[in-house]
Design a protein around this motif. Structure first.
Motif, short mmCIF file in Angstrom:
data_model
loop_
_atom_site.label_atom_id
_atom_site.label_comp_id
_atom_site.label_asym_id
_atom_site.label_seq_id
_atom_site.Cartn_x
_atom_site.Cartn_y
_atom_site.Cartn_z
N UNK A 138 0.86 -1.17 0.00
CA UNK A 138 0.00 0.00 0.00
C UNK A 138 0.90 1.23 0.00
N UNK A 139 0.85 1.99 -1.08
CA UNK A 139 1.68 3.18 -1.16
C UNK A 139 1.24 4.24 -0.15
N UNK A 140 -0.06 4.31 0.12
CA UNK A 140 -0.55 5.31 1.06
C UNK A 140 -0.07 5.01 2.48
N UNK A 141 -0.15 3.74 2.88
CA UNK A 141 0.25 3.37 4.24
C UNK A 141 1.72 2.97 4.33
N UNK A 142 2.32 2.70 3.18
CA UNK A 142 3.71 2.19 3.14
C UNK A 142 3.81 0.92 3.98
N UNK A 143 2.84 0.06 3.78
CA UNK A 143 2.79 -1.20 4.52
C UNK A 143 2.44 -2.33 3.56
N UNK A 144 2.76 -3.56 4.00
CA UNK A 144 2.29 -4.75 3.30
C UNK A 144 0.93 -5.12 3.87
N UNK A 145 -0.06 -5.20 2.99
CA UNK A 145 -1.43 -5.46 3.42
C UNK A 145 -1.92 -6.72 2.72
N UNK A 146 -3.04 -7.29 3.19
CA UNK A 146 -3.57 -8.49 2.53
C UNK A 146 -3.82 -8.25 1.06
N UNK A 147 -3.87 -9.35 0.28
CA UNK A 147 -3.97 -9.28 -1.17
C UNK A 147 -5.21 -8.59 -1.68
N UNK A 148 -5.52 -8.78 -2.98
CA UNK A 148 -6.59 -8.05 -3.65
C UNK A 148 -7.93 -8.28 -2.97
N UNK A 149 -8.80 -7.27 -3.00
CA UNK A 149 -10.17 -7.47 -2.50
C UNK A 149 -10.89 -8.56 -3.28
N UNK A 150 -11.99 -9.05 -2.71
CA UNK A 150 -12.69 -10.19 -3.31
C UNK A 150 -13.21 -9.88 -4.70
N UNK A 151 -13.60 -8.63 -4.96
CA UNK A 151 -14.17 -8.31 -6.27
C UNK A 151 -13.11 -8.08 -7.34
N UNK A 152 -11.83 -8.06 -6.97
CA UNK A 152 -10.75 -7.82 -7.93
C UNK A 152 -10.22 -9.12 -8.50
N UNK A 153 -9.87 -9.09 -9.75
CA UNK A 153 -9.18 -10.21 -10.36
C UNK A 153 -7.67 -9.98 -10.34
N UNK A 154 -7.26 -8.71 -10.42
CA UNK A 154 -5.87 -8.33 -10.25
C UNK A 154 -5.83 -6.92 -9.69
N UNK A 155 -4.74 -6.58 -9.00
CA UNK A 155 -4.66 -5.27 -8.36
C UNK A 155 -3.20 -4.88 -8.18
N UNK A 156 -2.97 -3.59 -7.96
CA UNK A 156 -1.63 -3.11 -7.65
C UNK A 156 -1.41 -3.08 -6.14
N UNK A 157 -2.50 -2.95 -5.39
CA UNK A 157 -2.46 -3.04 -3.93
C UNK A 157 -3.87 -3.29 -3.45
N UNK A 158 -4.05 -3.29 -2.14
CA UNK A 158 -5.35 -3.62 -1.57
C UNK A 158 -6.38 -2.53 -1.80
N UNK A 159 -5.96 -1.39 -2.33
CA UNK A 159 -6.87 -0.27 -2.50
C UNK A 159 -7.17 0.02 -3.97
N UNK A 160 -6.47 -0.63 -4.90
CA UNK A 160 -6.61 -0.28 -6.31
C UNK A 160 -6.60 -1.53 -7.18
N UNK A 161 -7.75 -1.82 -7.80
CA UNK A 161 -7.86 -2.96 -8.71
C UNK A 161 -7.47 -2.53 -10.13
N UNK A 162 -6.84 -3.42 -10.84
CA UNK A 162 -6.53 -3.17 -12.25
C UNK A 162 -7.47 -3.93 -13.17
N UNK A 163 -8.13 -4.98 -12.68
CA UNK A 163 -9.13 -5.73 -13.44
C UNK A 163 -10.12 -6.34 -12.48
N UNK A 164 -11.40 -6.22 -12.84
CA UNK A 164 -12.47 -6.72 -11.97
C UNK A 164 -12.87 -8.14 -12.39
N UNK A 165 -13.57 -8.80 -11.49
CA UNK A 165 -14.10 -10.12 -11.81
C UNK A 165 -15.22 -9.99 -12.83
N UNK A 166 -15.53 -11.07 -13.58
CA UNK A 166 -16.58 -10.99 -14.61
C UNK A 166 -17.89 -10.46 -14.05
#
Length: 329
Positions: A138-166
């Motif tokens: 997480x660039x905002x927190x400068x911490x390692x946080x759990x992986x992508x949220x459930x609705x994300x298929x891919x993400x850059x961090x826990x706060x920003x998805x790059x591709x959503x699930x179908x």
């Protein structure tokens, strides 16, 4: 290093300049100031003992000794808490501020960071350039946080998805079942895109009163006005309003200029059209008569041929019968 510097300052401050083997008045004054800590500067800064040249040499209870660099010089400062990038070490003899590790922005101890510098991410008290498996940075927190949220298929961090699930639509790094207000789903990109509403220009002036394209020869007509579409709407945007209007109008009846000539021309054209139609009918009738005559001639020729063939067959049959075979009269 800090203890050595402070000891050096103490020794240096206690040194006396001798002139004829006796200390001068300046040395005696500085010695008194270091020994008693009676100056107002020491009292205000939390110093127990201090030097005009090197700042605080020792601190009062519950204060931390911190060395600040000013150019090539280090000055002792007594503080109630250590500045960012340093952590406090308390001991019965003296409490000091110790610098954190280079990758730490702040720390609890030298080996336990509480916040990392830019480019590093905190995990279990350590600042690392990359996060372990199953976690994202997480660039905002400068911490390692759990992986992508459930609705994300891919993400850059826990706060920003790059591709959503179908079936979900992406907007600003988040995934939506239904796009927010003022946005609409784009099925091709699977994104929420801004709605585009129709925009039209100003109305034109009303046209002259007319009827069937003419502006004369009538009493009741129509006036029209229009406006242009400046921006066509997106599928879910507000549709365009009417871009044309019509209203009834009354005018004083007046004859169209050149009406007589036009009537004569129209009459001649009508007569010519009638003549053309009549000549076409005559030609078609003559053609039909020729076709009927040809059909009658063909039928007569066919009948004549049939009769001739019949006579020939009868003569041939008569010649082939012998006298003996003829019946007795």
């Amino acid at each position: 290093m800090q203890l050595q510097l402070i000891s050096f300052v103490l020794i240096f401050s206690h040194c006396m300049d001798y002139t004829g083997g006796q200390p001068n008045s300046s040395s005696r004054h500085r010695q008194h100031k270091l020994m008693t800590g009676a100056s107002s500067a020491c009292q205000q800064s939390g110093c127990l003992t201090c030097s005009d040249y090197n700042g605080c040499l020792s601190c009062r209870p519950r204060f931390f000794m911190h060395l600040e660099r000013i150019g090539m010089k280090q000055i002792g400062v007594c503080m109630t808490s250590c500045p960012p990038g340093f952590h406090g070490n308390r001991s019965p003899e003296r409490s000091t501020c110790t610098k954190c590790r280079s990758e730490c922005d702040s720390c609890f101890t030298k080996n336990f960071c509480t916040r990392c510098r830019t480019g590093f991410y905190l995990h279990l008290g350590k600042c690392q350039e990359s996060c372990p498996d199953g976690m994202v940075h997480s660039d905002a927190q400068r911490e390692c946080v759990p992986g992508c949220p459930a609705e994300c298929e891919s993400c850059v961090n826990s706060e920003s998805c790059t591709r959503c699930r179908p079936g979900l639509y992406q907007l600003s790094g988040r995934c939506y079942h239904v796009c927010p207000d003022d946005y609409e789903p784009n099925e091709e990109l699977m994104e929420c895109t801004p709605q585009v509403h129709c925009e039209v220009g100003e109305w034109s002036e009303w046209s002259p009163c007319s009827k069937s394209g003419r502006t004369c020869g009538f009493k009741r007509g129509q006036e029209t006005r229009t406006r242009q579409v400046l921006q066509y709407p997106s599928p879910f945007g507000k549709p365009c309003p009417d871009i044309s209007e019509i209203k009834e109008c009354l005018v004083k009846r007046r004859k169209c200029p050149g009406g007589r000539r036009k009537t004569e021309r129209n009459g001649r054209r009508s007569r010519n059209n009638r003549k053309d139609k009549e000549s076409q009918e005559v030609r078609r009738e003559r053609k039909r008569e020729r076709e009927r005559d040809r059909d009658v001639g063909e039928r007569e020729d066919s009948d004549n041929r049939n009769k001739t063939e019949h006579r020939h067959r009868r003569g041939h049959n008569t010649e082939t019968v012998s006298p003996e075979d003829r019946p007795v009269q």
